[in-house]
Design an enzyme around this catalytic site. Sequence first.
Site, PDB file in Angstrom:
ATOM      1  N   ASN A  10      43.968  71.289  30.389  1.00  0.00           N
ATOM      2  CA  ASN A  10      45.368  71.119  30.815  1.00  0.00           C
ATOM      3  C   ASN A  10      45.846  69.674  30.814  1.00  0.00           C
ATOM      4  OD1 ASN A  10      45.890  73.952  31.341  1.00  0.00           O
ATOM      5  ND2 ASN A  10      44.441  73.732  33.018  1.00  0.00           N
ATOM      6  N   ASN A  70      37.769  62.624  32.830  1.00  0.00           N
ATOM      7  CA  ASN A  70      38.590  63.451  33.716  1.00  0.00           C
ATOM      8  C   ASN A  70      38.341  64.890  33.287  1.00  0.00           C
ATOM      9  OD1 ASN A  70      40.460  64.862  35.207  1.00  0.00           O
ATOM     10  ND2 ASN A  70      42.159  63.473  34.795  1.00  0.00           N
ATOM     11  N   ALA A  73      39.976  70.736  36.100  1.00  0.00           N
ATOM     12  CA  ALA A  73      39.469  71.717  37.060  1.00  0.00           C
ATOM     13  C   ALA A  73      37.974  71.988  36.890  1.00  0.00           C
ATOM     14  CB  ALA A  73      40.256  73.019  36.940  1.00  0.00           C
TER      15      ALA A  73
HETATM   16  C1  DQA Z   1      42.818  66.359  38.026  1.00  0.00           C
HETATM   17  C2  DQA Z   1      42.602  67.026  39.379  1.00  0.00           C
HETATM   18  C3  DQA Z   1      42.002  68.421  39.201  1.00  0.00           C
HETATM   19  O1  DQA Z   1      41.826  69.052  40.453  1.00  0.00           O
HETATM   20  C4  DQA Z   1      42.933  69.280  38.366  1.00  0.00           C
HETATM   21  O2  DQA Z   1      42.350  70.555  38.134  1.00  0.00           O
HETATM   22  C5  DQA Z   1      43.319  68.633  37.084  1.00  0.00           C
HETATM   23  C6  DQA Z   1      43.660  67.215  37.100  1.00  0.00           C
HETATM   24  C7  DQA Z   1      43.527  65.005  38.170  1.00  0.00           C
HETATM   25  O3  DQA Z   1      43.469  64.220  37.223  1.00  0.00           O
HETATM   26  O4  DQA Z   1      44.140  64.730  39.201  1.00  0.00           O
HETATM   27  O5  DQA Z   1      43.425  69.279  36.054  1.00  0.00           O
HETATM   28  O6  DQA Z   1      41.556  66.132  37.428  1.00  0.00           O
END
Ligand code: DQA
Length: 143
Positions: A10, A70, A73
Amino acid sequence: MKIVVINGPNLNLLGIREPHIYGTLTLKDIETQLQQKFSQVAFEFFQSNCEGDLVTALQNAATAHGIVLNAGAYTHTSYAIRDAIAAITTPVIEVHLSNTHAREGFRHISVIAPVCKGIIAGFGAASYELAVWWFINYSKQSV
Ligand code: DQA
């Protein structure tokens, strides 16, 4: 210095995805800014929505100086990504745009944190910059 920046599920939607939480920069904007701010670094950028592709990207980055990850999730769920980080000697810094500890309870757990060098969360796109900054200034002395 070669640094591989890996983004998980995402994060390809940054810019339009919940901008009140993740900001308005696209992933491309973040990558371009990193390359401009740290022109001495040879960056490789990778993003996937698929867990196995992220595992393979970590394995492929094993010769890099550092990895900025990163995992989205998957941070909270993926033992496969945790094992991939543990399997390589390249230090991995876990980053998040948002402060995951100020959000829903399920985001307070990171299953990858114990095998990462450190964690930077809550600074938006600057979380990535701070991780790169550490690799440039400190990693040679302390890894
Ligand atoms: C994230 C935080 C995660 O919990 C979330 O699922 C994301 C983005 C962040 O960059 O703040 O997709 O990694």
